[in-house]
Design an enzyme around this catalytic site. Sequence first.
Site, short mmCIF file in Angstrom:
data_model
loop_
_atom_site.label_atom_id
_atom_site.label_comp_id
_atom_site.label_asym_id
_atom_site.label_seq_id
_atom_site.Cartn_x
_atom_site.Cartn_y
_atom_site.Cartn_z
N GLU A 99 41.05 25.06 -43.15
CA GLU A 99 42.37 25.54 -42.72
C GLU A 99 42.50 25.56 -41.20
O GLU A 99 43.59 25.29 -40.67
CB GLU A 99 42.62 26.95 -43.29
N VAL A 100 41.45 25.93 -40.51
CA VAL A 100 41.52 26.01 -39.04
C VAL A 100 40.75 24.81 -38.46
O VAL A 100 39.55 24.66 -38.70
CB VAL A 100 40.90 27.33 -38.52
N HIS A 104 33.82 25.66 -37.72
CA HIS A 104 33.30 27.02 -37.92
C HIS A 104 32.38 27.04 -39.12
O HIS A 104 32.59 26.32 -40.08
CB HIS A 104 34.43 28.03 -38.10
N MET A 105 31.39 27.89 -39.02
CA MET A 105 30.51 28.18 -40.15
C MET A 105 30.88 29.56 -40.66
O MET A 105 31.03 30.50 -39.88
CB MET A 105 29.04 28.19 -39.73
N HIS A 106 31.01 29.67 -41.98
CA HIS A 106 31.17 30.97 -42.62
C HIS A 106 29.77 31.47 -42.99
O HIS A 106 29.00 30.74 -43.61
CB HIS A 106 31.96 30.84 -43.92
P1 5GP Z 1 38.59 27.53 -43.35
O1 5GP Z 1 39.43 27.54 -44.58
O2 5GP Z 1 39.22 26.74 -42.24
O3 5GP Z 1 37.17 27.14 -43.60
O4 5GP Z 1 38.48 29.05 -42.88
C1 5GP Z 1 39.28 29.62 -41.91
C2 5GP Z 1 38.93 31.07 -41.84
O5 5GP Z 1 39.51 31.63 -40.69
C3 5GP Z 1 39.43 31.90 -43.04
O6 5GP Z 1 38.32 32.52 -43.69
C4 5GP Z 1 40.38 32.90 -42.40
O7 5GP Z 1 40.32 34.18 -43.01
C5 5GP Z 1 39.91 32.94 -40.96
N1 5GP Z 1 40.94 33.29 -40.00
C6 5GP Z 1 42.20 32.77 -39.95
N2 5GP Z 1 42.87 33.30 -38.91
C7 5GP Z 1 42.02 34.17 -38.30
C8 5GP Z 1 42.16 35.02 -37.16
O8 5GP Z 1 43.18 35.08 -36.49
N3 5GP Z 1 41.07 35.77 -36.83
C9 5GP Z 1 39.90 35.72 -37.55
N4 5GP Z 1 38.90 36.51 -37.13
N5 5GP Z 1 39.75 34.93 -38.62
C10 5GP Z 1 40.80 34.15 -38.99
#
Ligand code: 5GP
Length: 120
Positions: A99-100, A104-106
Site C-alpha cells: 500500500e505504501v 518497509h518490513m513489518h
Molecule cells: P503495506 O500494505 O504497504 O505493506 O503496509 C503499509 C502499512 O503502513 C500498513 O500496515 C499501515 O497500517 C501502515 N501505515 C499507513 N499509514 C501509516 C501512518 O501514517 N503511520 C504509521 N505509523 N503507519 C502507517
Amino acid sequence: MSYDQSNIFARILRGDLPCKKIAEDQHTLAFEDINPQAPVHILVIPKGSYVDWSDFTCNASVVEQSAFVKMIGHVAGLAGITESGYRVISNSGNDGHQEVPHLHMHILGGGAIGPMVSRC
Ligand code: 5GP
C-alpha cells in the site's frame, strides 16, 4: 516504478507527519504501525528513497542494506520478542498488496501470528 516523494513514509522521514519511533540510525528508522495487526507491529524503513525490496536490493549500498537488516533484529530485541518469535514480512507491488510505496518490513509478534498466508 519511480519513487513518489509524497508517500506517507517519505512524509514521516521529512518530519511532516509524526510517528511513534522505536529506534533509528543513520540509514534506518523503526516505528509502530498505525493500525497494528498483532500485539507488536513495528515497521522498519530505510531512510533512502526506495520503492520496494527489489529497488532496495538493486540500488542501495551495502552499508544501507546491512543497517536495514540489523535494525530488524535490534527492534525485535527492544520489543522483547526475540525468544517468543515473530514474523518479518515485506509486501511488494500489486500482487504483494503493497500500500505504501516506500520499502518497509513489518515485524509482527507478541502472540501467535497464525498461518503464513491465506490462499488466493
Ligand atoms: P503495506 O500494505 O504497504 O505493506 O503496509 C503499509 C502499512 O503502513 C500498513 O500496515 C499501515 O497500517 C501502515 N501505515 C499507513 N499509514 C501509516 C501512518 O501514517 N503511520 C504509521 N505509523 N503507519 C502507517
